[in-house]
Each structure stands twice: as C-alpha cells, then as structure tokens.
Design a protein around this motif. Structure first.
Motif, PDB file in Angstrom:
ATOM      1  N   ASP A  39     -18.151   3.497 -75.705  1.00 36.05           N
ATOM      2  CA  ASP A  39     -17.082   4.360 -76.201  1.00 36.05           C
ATOM      3  C   ASP A  39     -17.671   5.738 -76.481  1.00 36.05           C
ATOM      4  N   ARG A  41     -16.945   7.979 -78.468  1.00 30.34           N
ATOM      5  CA  ARG A  41     -17.062   8.257 -79.905  1.00 30.34           C
ATOM      6  C   ARG A  41     -18.399   7.747 -80.449  1.00 30.34           C
ATOM      7  N   SER A  42     -18.789   6.571 -79.992  1.00 32.96           N
ATOM      8  CA  SER A  42     -20.062   6.000 -80.442  1.00 32.96           C
ATOM      9  C   SER A  42     -21.241   6.822 -79.947  1.00 32.96           C
ATOM     10  N   ILE A  44     -21.207  10.132 -79.185  1.00 33.06           N
ATOM     11  CA  ILE A  44     -21.237  11.398 -79.908  1.00 33.06           C
ATOM     12  C   ILE A  44     -21.746  11.218 -81.326  1.00 33.06           C
ATOM     13  N   ASN A  45     -21.409  10.111 -81.952  1.00 28.87           N
ATOM     14  CA  ASN A  45     -21.837   9.844 -83.326  1.00 28.87           C
ATOM     15  C   ASN A  45     -23.273   9.327 -83.405  1.00 28.87           C
ATOM     16  N   GLY A  46     -23.925   9.166 -82.266  1.00 29.18           N
ATOM     17  CA  GLY A  46     -25.312   8.713 -82.262  1.00 29.18           C
ATOM     18  C   GLY A  46     -25.483   7.252 -82.573  1.00 29.18           C
ATOM     19  N   GLU A  47     -24.465   6.444 -82.306  1.00 28.24           N
ATOM     20  CA  GLU A  47     -24.537   5.016 -82.616  1.00 28.24           C
ATOM     21  C   GLU A  47     -25.111   4.190 -81.470  1.00 28.24           C
ATOM     22  N   LYS A  53     -22.052   0.166 -76.854  1.00 21.43           N
ATOM     23  CA  LYS A  53     -21.237  -0.097 -78.039  1.00 21.43           C
ATOM     24  C   LYS A  53     -19.807   0.335 -77.740  1.00 21.43           C
ATOM     25  N   MET A 253     -14.564  14.030 -75.395  1.00 20.72           N
ATOM     26  CA  MET A 253     -15.177  12.703 -75.390  1.00 20.72           C
ATOM     27  C   MET A 253     -15.210  12.124 -73.981  1.00 20.72           C
ATOM     28  N   GLU A 256     -17.996  13.701 -72.133  1.00 17.53           N
ATOM     29  CA  GLU A 256     -19.273  13.125 -72.553  1.00 17.53           C
ATOM     30  C   GLU A 256     -19.554  11.829 -71.799  1.00 17.53           C
TER      31      GLU A 256
END
Length: 292
Positions: A39, A41-42, A44-47, A53, A253, A256
């Motif tokens: 995803d 979002r994951s 971009i958030n560095g997860e 993920k 996103m 990305e």
C-alpha cells in the motif's frame, strides 16, 4: 593439511564481509519489490522494510494500462536485440584479426584503437556527424553510434590469443580458410567470452537513455528508460492516472507505487537473462587472470 587458527580467522572474516556485501546488494532489490506490492501509504510512512505491507497490485495494473510504457518496452527490446547482434558481430570481426600472430600491423592498429578510448571529438561533433548522416530520430541512431566497444575488443582479443596457435596452424595445413578457422574452431571455443559480451552489451543497451535523450524527438521511438525518466524524475504520470476524482494525495501515493513497479518491470528482463549466461559468465570473467 589442517588450516591454522589464523587461516580460520581469515576465513571467518571473509565470510562475514561477503555476507555484509550480499545484504547490501540484495536488500535494495527486496525493498523495491516489497514497496511495489505494498500500500503506497505504508511506503510513504516508512512502514515497509522487507516484506510487503497492505498487499496490492494496483501499481502494476496502472502500469500496464499505459501505452507509452508498453511501447517503450517494445522499442527497448528491439534496440537491445538488434544492437547486441551488431555489437557481437563487429567485436568478433575486429578482435579475431588483431589476435592473429600473422596479421601484419596489428600492434599499430591496436594502439590506434586504444587511443580512441582516451580521446574523442566530444558530444557536439558527434551530434553534427549523426545529423549529417541523416540518422537523427531514426531507429539506427540507437544502435550504430555504440556499435562496438574498444574495451570489449581488447577482452575478446585476449581470449582469442589464449587459444593455442597450433590449432590454427593445423587448420591452415588442412586447407581451412580464415572464415572456416573462425567459425569452426575459434568461436566454438569462445562461448564464455561471447556470453560475457552478450551480457555486457545487452545490459548497456537496455539501460541506455542518453542517446535517446539527445537524438530522438519522436515519442513513438522512445526507449523504456526514457519513459522511466519521465516517471521517476519529471513525474509525468497524468496519462497513467486517468481518474479526475482522485485527490492530489491519492495521486501522489499512486505515483509512489508506480515508481517501484516500473523499476521492477524494467529490471526483470536482465535478471531473467543472467541465469542462462551464468555458467559462461563466471568462466569469462577469469579471462586474463593469473593461472598456476
């Protein structure tokens, strides 16, 4: 004979360093693959560190809907196939006579070729030459200017010289022509170096974008790497994201995710090619090494 303690320590240090180097090489590839399947979002958030993920194939779905990218992939395949064939043929044609002991003036020609490795006319004279030859914005401008590499000629010439000269002398006595010696004796014994050259040239063509940037203006002739440049640097992805209802954040996103998916798709052909050439490639890399 048993290894001494110092030898075991050296082996442990070598293994440790090799593992570190392997991780440094493999981890970026795994991260890009995981990011392309995750995803956005994951990401971009560095997860995302190692495993995907929020597994999704949306980036690949958007990717293969883009006609420019598909056209670039096809163009690059054509440039790589035709260019590599031309490269191999010309490299063999140059390296074989330069490796022959009975070729008069080979050292002078070799010196002239080596001279061109260090001195050239520059980009502007080259562009004017390409223009005067009428190759601007054509298929051939992607394969002719880089038709041969002097460095690769030297490598292939060195390998040809490692083949016992007595084989060629015996073939001459048996009545073989120079072409027959090359095709029936030299080339069958030279598969390792030819495999290395195929890999070197094909990777070079596949990753090439500078010539296209300078010489091509027709978008239909753009190679894959030039399309990737637009995505990764200029972020020109409007045609990929056709929905006008998506917010700016959602578009960012998607961009990305597309970046990582494009990297995977563009690298896949070369990753597939290498295992088929690995057996010859390892042997070919030993050309010129010291043998005991």
């Amino acid at each position: 004979m048993k290894d001494s303690k110092s030898d075991k320590v050296v082996d442990i240090i070598n293994y440790f360093l090799l593992v570190i180097v392997a991780l440094l090489v493999i981890y970026p590839l795994l991260f890009v693959l995981s990011a392309s399947l995750s995803d956005p979002r994951s990401v971009i958030n560095g997860e995302v560190w190692l495993w995907p993920k929020g597994f999704t194939l949306d980036a690949y779905a958007k990717l293969f809907q883009n006609q420019d990218l598909i056209r670039g992939f096809v163009n690059t395949f054509k440039y790589t196939s035709v260019g590599t064939i031309i490269n191999i043929v010309l490299t063999i044609m140059a390296a074989y006579p330069l490796s022959r002991r009975d070729f008069v003036g080979r050292n002078v020609l070799m010196a002239i070729l080596v001279f061109t490795m260090f001195f050239s006319g520059g980009l502007i004279p080259l562009y004017l030459l390409i223009r005067d030859l009428g190759m601007l914005d054509t298929f051939w401008v992607m394969v002719i200017p880089n038709a041969v590499s002097i460095f690769n000629i030297i490598i292939m010439r060195t390998f040809f010289q490692s083949i016992p000269w007595e084989l060629q002398e015996a073939s001459i006595i048996d009545g073989c022509s120079n072409i027959q010696i090359l095709t029936k004796i030299i080339l069958p014994l030279s598969m390792p170096v030819i495999a290395v050259m195929v890999l070197f040239y094909s990777v070079g063509h596949w990753n090439s974008y500078f010539n296209a940037l300078i010489y091509l203006t027709d978008r239909d002739k753009f190679p894959l790497q030039l399309i990737l440049r637009e995505i990764l640097i200029q972020s020109q992805t409007d045609e990929m994201i056709q929905s006008t209802t998506e917010s700016i954040v959602e578009q960012q996103m998607m961009v990305e995710g597309l970046k990582y998916a494009v990297l995977i798709v563009s690298s896949l052909p070369m990753l597939i090619l290498y295992p088929f050439l690995q057996r010859y490639f390892v042997t070919g890399l030993m050309i010129g090494s010291i043998k005991g």
